[in-house]
Design an enzyme around this catalytic site. Structure first.
Site, PDB file in Angstrom:
ATOM      1  N   ASN A  32       3.100  -3.765  10.580  1.00 47.15           N
ATOM      2  CA  ASN A  32       3.922  -3.977   9.391  1.00 47.15           C
ATOM      3  C   ASN A  32       4.850  -2.795   9.169  1.00 47.15           C
ATOM      4  O   ASN A  32       4.514  -1.640   9.459  1.00 47.15           O
ATOM      5  CB  ASN A  32       3.086  -4.312   8.147  1.00 47.15           C
ATOM      6  CG  ASN A  32       1.925  -3.388   7.877  1.00 47.15           C
ATOM      7  OD1 ASN A  32       1.420  -2.736   8.767  1.00 47.15           O
ATOM      8  ND2 ASN A  32       1.486  -3.350   6.634  1.00 47.15           N
ATOM      9  N   ILE A  33       6.041  -3.120   8.688  1.00 52.90           N
ATOM     10  CA  ILE A  33       7.099  -2.129   8.455  1.00 52.90           C
ATOM     11  C   ILE A  33       7.590  -2.355   7.025  1.00 52.90           C
ATOM     12  O   ILE A  33       8.284  -3.331   6.746  1.00 52.90           O
ATOM     13  CB  ILE A  33       8.258  -2.315   9.463  1.00 52.90           C
ATOM     14  CG1 ILE A  33       7.738  -2.268  10.905  1.00 52.90           C
ATOM     15  CG2 ILE A  33       9.332  -1.248   9.235  1.00 52.90           C
ATOM     16  CD1 ILE A  33       8.749  -2.714  11.945  1.00 52.90           C
ATOM     17  N   GLU A  34       7.167  -1.478   6.143  1.00 54.16           N
ATOM     18  CA  GLU A  34       7.502  -1.676   4.727  1.00 54.16           C
ATOM     19  C   GLU A  34       8.899  -1.150   4.413  1.00 54.16           C
ATOM     20  O   GLU A  34       9.519  -0.444   5.209  1.00 54.16           O
ATOM     21  CB  GLU A  34       6.430  -1.007   3.859  1.00 54.16           C
ATOM     22  CG  GLU A  34       5.084  -1.687   4.081  1.00 54.16           C
ATOM     23  CD  GLU A  34       3.987  -1.222   3.154  1.00 54.16           C
ATOM     24  OE1 GLU A  34       4.127  -0.160   2.513  1.00 54.16           O
ATOM     25  OE2 GLU A  34       2.968  -1.945   3.089  1.00 54.16           O
ATOM     26  N   CYS A  43       5.952  -8.119   8.018  1.00 53.91           N
ATOM     27  CA  CYS A  43       4.521  -8.142   8.312  1.00 53.91           C
ATOM     28  C   CYS A  43       4.288  -7.917   9.811  1.00 53.91           C
ATOM     29  O   CYS A  43       5.161  -8.197  10.640  1.00 53.91           O
ATOM     30  CB  CYS A  43       3.903  -9.478   7.931  1.00 53.91           C
ATOM     31  SG  CYS A  43       3.803  -9.781   6.166  1.00 53.91           S
ATOM     32  N   GLU A  45       2.539  -9.623  11.858  1.00 54.42           N
ATOM     33  CA  GLU A  45       2.602 -10.856  12.661  1.00 54.42           C
ATOM     34  C   GLU A  45       4.042 -11.185  13.033  1.00 54.42           C
ATOM     35  O   GLU A  45       4.343 -11.553  14.166  1.00 54.42           O
ATOM     36  CB  GLU A  45       2.027 -12.044  11.867  1.00 54.42           C
ATOM     37  CG  GLU A  45       0.562 -11.907  11.512  1.00 54.42           C
ATOM     38  CD  GLU A  45       0.314 -11.197  10.181  1.00 54.42           C
ATOM     39  OE1 GLU A  45       1.091 -10.296   9.817  1.00 54.42           O
ATOM     40  OE2 GLU A  45      -0.670 -11.553   9.525  1.00 54.42           O
ATOM     41  N   CYS A  77       4.324 -15.767   7.188  1.00 55.74           N
ATOM     42  CA  CYS A  77       3.986 -15.550   8.605  1.00 55.74           C
ATOM     43  C   CYS A  77       3.423 -16.816   9.240  1.00 55.74           C
ATOM     44  O   CYS A  77       3.681 -17.100  10.406  1.00 55.74           O
ATOM     45  CB  CYS A  77       3.010 -14.389   8.753  1.00 55.74           C
ATOM     46  SG  CYS A  77       3.804 -12.792   8.478  1.00 55.74           S
TER      47      CYS A  77
HETATM   48  N1  THU Z   1       0.724  -7.612   5.640  1.00 58.42           N
HETATM   49  C1  THU Z   1       0.832  -7.891   6.965  1.00 58.42           C
HETATM   50  O1  THU Z   1       1.453  -7.150   7.729  1.00 58.42           O
HETATM   51  N2  THU Z   1       0.235  -9.018   7.420  1.00 58.42           N
HETATM   52  C2  THU Z   1      -0.560  -9.838   6.678  1.00 58.42           C
HETATM   53  O2  THU Z   1      -1.114 -10.787   7.200  1.00 58.42           O
HETATM   54  C3  THU Z   1      -0.724  -9.597   5.240  1.00 58.42           C
HETATM   55  C4  THU Z   1       0.057  -8.464   4.684  1.00 58.42           C
HETATM   56  C5  THU Z   1       1.309  -6.363   5.145  1.00 58.42           C
HETATM   57  C6  THU Z   1       2.495  -6.471   4.259  1.00 58.42           C
HETATM   58  C7  THU Z   1       2.425  -5.152   3.504  1.00 58.42           C
HETATM   59  O3  THU Z   1       3.023  -4.137   4.281  1.00 58.42           O
HETATM   60  C8  THU Z   1       0.941  -4.870   3.423  1.00 58.42           C
HETATM   61  O4  THU Z   1       0.321  -5.669   4.405  1.00 58.42           O
HETATM   62  C9  THU Z   1       0.326  -5.147   2.072  1.00 58.42           C
HETATM   63  O5  THU Z   1       0.625  -6.429   1.641  1.00 58.42           O
END
Ligand code: THU
Length: 118
Positions: A32-34, A43, A45, A77
């Site tokens: 994940n890359i916020e 996300c 995925e 996703c």
């Molecule tokens: N996130 C994912 O990368 N995949 C998931 O299946 C659920 C949520 C990430 C998004 C965000 O960066 C962090 O988790 C918290 O929601």
């Protein structure tokens, strides 16, 4: 899962890793890359899907998703994943115990998925 360590999560501190096993046996990973806007966060995925598709792979056997609590993929996703088939496995992994905590078929996670002109 090694890629989980590359997650950029200054806001949630919730790193997620994802690894796609393609039908050709290759693995494509993502994290994940916020983003400060929150809504533009990618996300793990979807990052893995982008990595696989950019490498020319569109069919896979499974995706594994690793997080502290073994979370399931979010709705967005799931929709992105079903674009590339309804028949692969989704493995949830608790990154602390490194154990698989659940296995699903993607079709079980998004029944009645939107399709353009089905
Ligand atoms: N996130 C994912 O990368 N995949 C998931 O299946 C659920 C949520 C990430 C998004 C965000 O960066 C962090 O988790 C918290 O929601």
């Amino acid at each position: 899962m090694a890629v989980q360590k590359n997650a950029y999560t200054p806001y949630s501190r919730f790193p997620v890793g994802a690894a796609i096993l393609s039908v050709s046996g290759k693995i494509f990973s993502g994290c994940n890359i916020e983003n400060a806007s929150f809504g533009l966060t990618i996300c793990a995925e979807r990052c893995a899907v982008a990595t696989a598709v950019a490498a020319g792979e569109r069919q896979w056997k499974a995706i594994a998703i690793a997080s502290r609590s073994g979370v399931t993929p979010c709705g967005a996703c799931r929709q992105v994943l079903v674009e590339f088939g309804m028949d692969f496995e989704v493995l949830l992994v608790d990154s602390e115990s490194e154990q698989i905590t659940a296995r699903w078929k993607i079709s079980e996670l998004l029944p009645g998925a939107f399709e353009l002109e089905p």
